[in-house]
Design a protein around this motif. Structure first.
Motif, short mmCIF file in Angstrom:
data_model
loop_
_atom_site.label_atom_id
_atom_site.label_comp_id
_atom_site.label_asym_id
_atom_site.label_seq_id
_atom_site.Cartn_x
_atom_site.Cartn_y
_atom_site.Cartn_z
N GLY A 152 22.40 -130.37 -4.52
CA GLY A 152 21.65 -129.89 -3.37
C GLY A 152 22.42 -129.97 -2.06
O GLY A 152 21.82 -130.06 -0.99
N SER A 164 23.62 -124.88 1.17
CA SER A 164 22.48 -124.09 1.62
C SER A 164 22.92 -122.65 1.85
O SER A 164 24.08 -122.37 2.16
CB SER A 164 21.88 -124.66 2.92
OG SER A 164 22.79 -124.56 3.98
N ASN A 205 21.59 -119.32 3.93
CA ASN A 205 20.68 -118.86 4.99
C ASN A 205 19.71 -119.96 5.42
O ASN A 205 18.54 -119.70 5.66
CB ASN A 205 19.94 -117.60 4.55
CG ASN A 205 20.88 -116.45 4.25
OD1 ASN A 205 21.94 -116.34 4.85
ND2 ASN A 205 20.52 -115.62 3.31
N GLY A 206 20.22 -121.20 5.46
CA GLY A 206 19.42 -122.31 5.96
C GLY A 206 18.54 -123.00 4.93
O GLY A 206 17.85 -123.96 5.26
N GLU A 207 18.53 -122.54 3.68
CA GLU A 207 17.71 -123.16 2.65
C GLU A 207 18.59 -123.69 1.53
O GLU A 207 19.51 -123.00 1.08
CB GLU A 207 16.71 -122.14 2.09
CG GLU A 207 15.70 -121.70 3.13
CD GLU A 207 14.61 -120.83 2.53
OE1 GLU A 207 14.47 -120.79 1.29
OE2 GLU A 207 13.91 -120.18 3.31
N VAL A 208 18.29 -124.90 1.04
CA VAL A 208 19.06 -125.50 -0.04
C VAL A 208 18.99 -124.60 -1.27
O VAL A 208 17.92 -124.09 -1.63
CB VAL A 208 18.52 -126.91 -0.39
CG1 VAL A 208 19.20 -127.47 -1.63
CG2 VAL A 208 18.74 -127.85 0.79
N GLU A 209 20.14 -124.37 -1.89
CA GLU A 209 20.22 -123.51 -3.08
C GLU A 209 20.82 -124.32 -4.23
O GLU A 209 21.87 -124.94 -4.06
CB GLU A 209 21.09 -122.29 -2.78
CG GLU A 209 21.23 -121.33 -3.94
CD GLU A 209 19.90 -120.83 -4.45
OE1 GLU A 209 19.52 -121.22 -5.59
OE2 GLU A 209 19.23 -120.06 -3.75
N ARG A 231 23.36 -117.61 -7.98
CA ARG A 231 22.65 -116.86 -6.93
C ARG A 231 23.54 -115.76 -6.39
O ARG A 231 24.70 -115.98 -6.05
CB ARG A 231 22.24 -117.81 -5.80
CG ARG A 231 22.00 -117.10 -4.48
CD ARG A 231 20.61 -117.20 -3.99
NE ARG A 231 20.40 -116.43 -2.79
CZ ARG A 231 19.79 -116.89 -1.72
NH1 ARG A 231 19.35 -118.12 -1.68
NH2 ARG A 231 19.59 -116.10 -0.69
N ASP A 272 24.87 -112.91 4.31
CA ASP A 272 24.40 -114.23 3.88
C ASP A 272 25.35 -115.29 4.41
O ASP A 272 26.56 -115.11 4.43
CB ASP A 272 24.32 -114.34 2.36
CG ASP A 272 23.12 -113.60 1.77
OD1 ASP A 272 22.15 -113.34 2.51
OD2 ASP A 272 23.16 -113.30 0.57
N SER A 311 30.53 -123.54 7.55
CA SER A 311 29.73 -122.35 7.26
C SER A 311 30.62 -121.13 7.05
O SER A 311 31.59 -120.93 7.78
CB SER A 311 28.78 -122.04 8.41
OG SER A 311 27.91 -123.13 8.64
#
Length: 73
Positions: free
Chosen positions: A39, A42, A44-48, A53, A59, A67
């Motif tokens: 974890g 991330s 786009n700001g969300e944990v992936e 993906r 993105d 980043s």
């Protein structure tokens, strides 16, 4: 968070694990699997947590304060 740097890709999309290596944010596929599963990545700001993906132009991927943005190659 630092300013995202652009990483050009050849196709319309790229898998997250491949992009981490391409952007030199990690050194190997095994490391990608580990940091994603833990974890620490991330999109786009969300944990992936999915290594497969699909990322598209624009993105932004972040890991350990670095980043990278997917850019059209």
């Amino acid at each position: 968070m630092t300013e995202a740097f652009d990483v050009p890709i050849r196709d319309d999309s790229i898998r997250l694990g491949q992009f981490l290596k391409l952007a030199s944010l990690i050194e190997s596929g095994a490391e990608a699997k580990e940091v994603i599963a833990d974890g620490l990545v991330s999109v786009n700001g969300e944990v992936e947590v999915r290594r497969g993906r699909q990322l598209h132009t624009g993105d932004v991927v972040e890991i350990a304060g670095a980043s990278a943005r997917v850019a059209r190659g």
